[in-house]
Design a protein around this motif. Structure first.
Motif, PDB file in Angstrom:
ATOM      1  N   PRO A 134       0.820  -1.219   0.000  1.00 56.87           N
ATOM      2  CA  PRO A 134       0.000   0.000   0.000  1.00 56.87           C
ATOM      3  C   PRO A 134       0.853   1.268   0.000  1.00 56.87           C
ATOM      4  N   ALA A 135       0.342   2.296  -0.638  1.00 55.81           N
ATOM      5  CA  ALA A 135       1.027   3.602  -0.669  1.00 55.81           C
ATOM      6  C   ALA A 135       0.495   4.457   0.472  1.00 55.81           C
ATOM      7  N   THR A 136       0.670   3.955   1.702  1.00 55.33           N
ATOM      8  CA  THR A 136       0.240   4.683   2.894  1.00 55.33           C
ATOM      9  C   THR A 136       1.476   5.131   3.657  1.00 55.33           C
ATOM     10  N   MET A 137       1.282   6.017   4.623  1.00 56.92           N
ATOM     11  CA  MET A 137       2.400   6.466   5.434  1.00 56.92           C
ATOM     12  C   MET A 137       3.003   5.274   6.159  1.00 56.92           C
ATOM     13  N   MET A 138       4.259   5.031   5.939  1.00 59.88           N
ATOM     14  CA  MET A 138       5.019   3.932   6.529  1.00 59.88           C
ATOM     15  C   MET A 138       4.415   2.568   6.220  1.00 59.88           C
ATOM     16  N   ARG A 139       3.550   2.508   5.212  1.00 59.53           N
ATOM     17  CA  ARG A 139       2.865   1.263   4.833  1.00 59.53           C
ATOM     18  C   ARG A 139       2.010   0.730   5.977  1.00 59.53           C
ATOM     19  N   LEU A 140       1.432   1.683   6.733  1.00 52.68           N
ATOM     20  CA  LEU A 140       0.493   1.338   7.795  1.00 52.68           C
ATOM     21  C   LEU A 140      -0.867   1.001   7.196  1.00 52.68           C
ATOM     22  N   PRO A 141      -1.722   0.346   7.961  1.00 48.05           N
ATOM     23  CA  PRO A 141      -3.085   0.123   7.486  1.00 48.05           C
ATOM     24  C   PRO A 141      -3.833   1.455   7.318  1.00 48.05           C
ATOM     25  N   THR A 142      -4.878   1.425   6.518  1.00 47.78           N
ATOM     26  CA  THR A 142      -5.741   2.597   6.350  1.00 47.78           C
ATOM     27  C   THR A 142      -7.013   2.406   7.164  1.00 47.78           C
ATOM     28  N   GLN A 143      -7.620   3.543   7.460  1.00 50.43           N
ATOM     29  CA  GLN A 143      -8.917   3.582   8.124  1.00 50.43           C
ATOM     30  C   GLN A 143      -9.676   4.765   7.564  1.00 50.43           C
ATOM     31  N   LYS A 144     -11.004   4.674   7.562  1.00 49.81           N
ATOM     32  CA  LYS A 144     -11.819   5.785   7.060  1.00 49.81           C
ATOM     33  C   LYS A 144     -11.939   6.918   8.067  1.00 49.81           C
ATOM     34  N   ASN A 168       4.146  31.282  -5.448  1.00 50.77           N
ATOM     35  CA  ASN A 168       5.336  31.134  -6.271  1.00 50.77           C
ATOM     36  C   ASN A 168       5.598  29.718  -6.737  1.00 50.77           C
ATOM     37  N   ARG A 169       5.650  28.768  -5.832  1.00 47.34           N
ATOM     38  CA  ARG A 169       6.063  27.434  -6.228  1.00 47.34           C
ATOM     39  C   ARG A 169       4.972  26.412  -5.960  1.00 47.34           C
ATOM     40  N   PRO A 170       4.071  26.233  -6.919  1.00 45.67           N
ATOM     41  CA  PRO A 170       3.038  25.217  -6.742  1.00 45.67           C
ATOM     42  C   PRO A 170       3.656  23.820  -6.836  1.00 45.67           C
ATOM     43  N   GLY A 171       2.897  22.854  -6.454  1.00 48.77           N
ATOM     44  CA  GLY A 171       3.344  21.474  -6.514  1.00 48.77           C
ATOM     45  C   GLY A 171       3.208  20.757  -5.194  1.00 48.77           C
ATOM     46  N   THR A 172       2.960  21.529  -4.115  1.00 47.93           N
ATOM     47  CA  THR A 172       2.849  20.893  -2.801  1.00 47.93           C
ATOM     48  C   THR A 172       1.583  20.046  -2.680  1.00 47.93           C
ATOM     49  N   ARG A 173       0.697  20.155  -3.658  1.00 49.14           N
ATOM     50  CA  ARG A 173      -0.468  19.257  -3.656  1.00 49.14           C
ATOM     51  C   ARG A 173      -0.027  17.805  -3.769  1.00 49.14           C
ATOM     52  N   PHE A 174       1.158  17.593  -4.309  1.00 44.29           N
ATOM     53  CA  PHE A 174       1.691  16.240  -4.420  1.00 44.29           C
ATOM     54  C   PHE A 174       2.491  15.825  -3.184  1.00 44.29           C
ATOM     55  N   GLY A 175       2.621  16.737  -2.209  1.00 45.13           N
ATOM     56  CA  GLY A 175       3.398  16.463  -1.007  1.00 45.13           C
ATOM     57  C   GLY A 175       2.952  15.230  -0.241  1.00 45.13           C
ATOM     58  N   PRO A 176       1.672  15.115   0.124  1.00 42.73           N
ATOM     59  CA  PRO A 176       1.260  13.937   0.888  1.00 42.73           C
ATOM     60  C   PRO A 176       1.575  12.623   0.169  1.00 42.73           C
ATOM     61  N   ARG A 177       1.345  12.583  -1.111  1.00 39.92           N
ATOM     62  CA  ARG A 177       1.609  11.360  -1.880  1.00 39.92           C
ATOM     63  C   ARG A 177       3.106  11.037  -1.878  1.00 39.92           C
ATOM     64  N   GLN A 178       3.930  12.070  -2.069  1.00 39.46           N
ATOM     65  CA  GLN A 178       5.379  11.848  -2.124  1.00 39.46           C
ATOM     66  C   GLN A 178       5.943  11.470  -0.753  1.00 39.46           C
ATOM     67  N   ILE A 179       5.447  12.125   0.301  1.00 40.36           N
ATOM     68  CA  ILE A 179       5.899  11.784   1.654  1.00 40.36           C
ATOM     69  C   ILE A 179       5.564  10.328   1.959  1.00 40.36           C
ATOM     70  N   ASP A 224       5.160   7.925  -0.183  1.00 38.19           N
ATOM     71  CA  ASP A 224       6.025   7.067  -0.994  1.00 38.19           C
ATOM     72  C   ASP A 224       7.414   6.942  -0.372  1.00 38.19           C
ATOM     73  N   GLU A 225       7.977   8.059   0.050  1.00 43.04           N
ATOM     74  CA  GLU A 225       9.320   8.031   0.645  1.00 43.04           C
ATOM     75  C   GLU A 225       9.330   7.339   2.005  1.00 43.04           C
ATOM     76  N   SER A 226       8.191   7.345   2.714  1.00 45.21           N
ATOM     77  CA  SER A 226       8.135   6.762   4.056  1.00 45.21           C
ATOM     78  C   SER A 226       8.214   5.239   4.042  1.00 45.21           C
ATOM     79  N   ARG A 227       8.144   4.637   2.879  1.00 41.87           N
ATOM     80  CA  ARG A 227       8.186   3.171   2.816  1.00 41.87           C
ATOM     81  C   ARG A 227       9.492   2.607   3.351  1.00 41.87           C
ATOM     82  N   MET A 228      10.543   3.443   3.410  1.00 41.07           N
ATOM     83  CA  MET A 228      11.840   2.988   3.907  1.00 41.07           C
ATOM     84  C   MET A 228      11.991   3.177   5.421  1.00 41.07           C
TER      85      MET A 228
END
Length: 177
Positions: A22-32, A52-63, A65-69
């Motif tokens: 799963p693409a969740t934070m630290m690959r933890l389970p999800t809950q509603k 000035n610098r848009p793109g942070t809308r992708f922040g949660p998804r990228q964080i 993804d990186e948290s899988r390690m």
């Protein structure tokens, strides 16, 4: 004698390769919802308040993804938060990507409901505007709140391009309120 239910654990690299699962934070389970949780990860994929610098809308998804390690414990300190805290990823706040003021209201209402549970929200964001509605909701529940803001800018502008609510104004508005 009552037994403690097992706490959620991040999915380990030996159970599923780190590039899978799963693409969740630290690959933890999800809950509603935050029901039954001590802490929860929640994303706010928003950048409509930035100038000035848009793109942070992708922040949660990228964080996420990186948290899988990340590992479920710290080798140096021996801290193992998932042994005593129930934690899950509850997804993202469904903002209105075309209206900043409506999004601020949506975030505040979302956190009002979230904080009806005795949970500590760990927010993955977006632009700094999102801090204001979170602080508003927290103040409603807890009274005056403290904040440590680490950034190159204080985000205490009076206005930005004539707007009172933007990524450079949230902490001025919070102090005023």
């Amino acid at each position: 004698m009552p037994t403690t239910p097992p706490y959620n654990q991040p999915l380990g690299g030996n159970e599923m390769p780190r590039f899978g699962g799963p693409a969740t934070m630290m690959r933890l389970p999800t809950q509603k919802s935050a029901e039954g949780l001590d802490a929860c990860f929640v994303g706010i994929p928003m950048d409509i308040g930035t100038s000035n610098r848009p793109g942070t809308r992708f922040g949660p998804r990228q964080i996420r993804d990186e948290s899988r390690m990340l590992r479920p414990f710290n080798m140096a300190t021996r801290a193992a938060p998932f042994e005593s805290l129930q934690v899950a990823d509850i997804g993202d706040v469904p903002i209105n990507t075309f209206d900043l003021k409506k999004s601020v209201d949506i975030i505040e209402r979302y956190y009002d409901e979230l904080l009806t549970h005795d949970v500590i929200p760990l927010t993955l964001g977006g632009d700094h505007t999102l801090a204001l509605p979170i602080l508003r909701a927290m103040a409603k529940k807890h009274g005056p709140v403290g904040l440590i803001h680490v950034d190159a800018h204080a985000d205490i502008n009076e206005h930005m391009f004539g707007e009172a609510i933007a990524h450079g104004t949230p902490f001025r508005r919070a102090v005023e309120e």
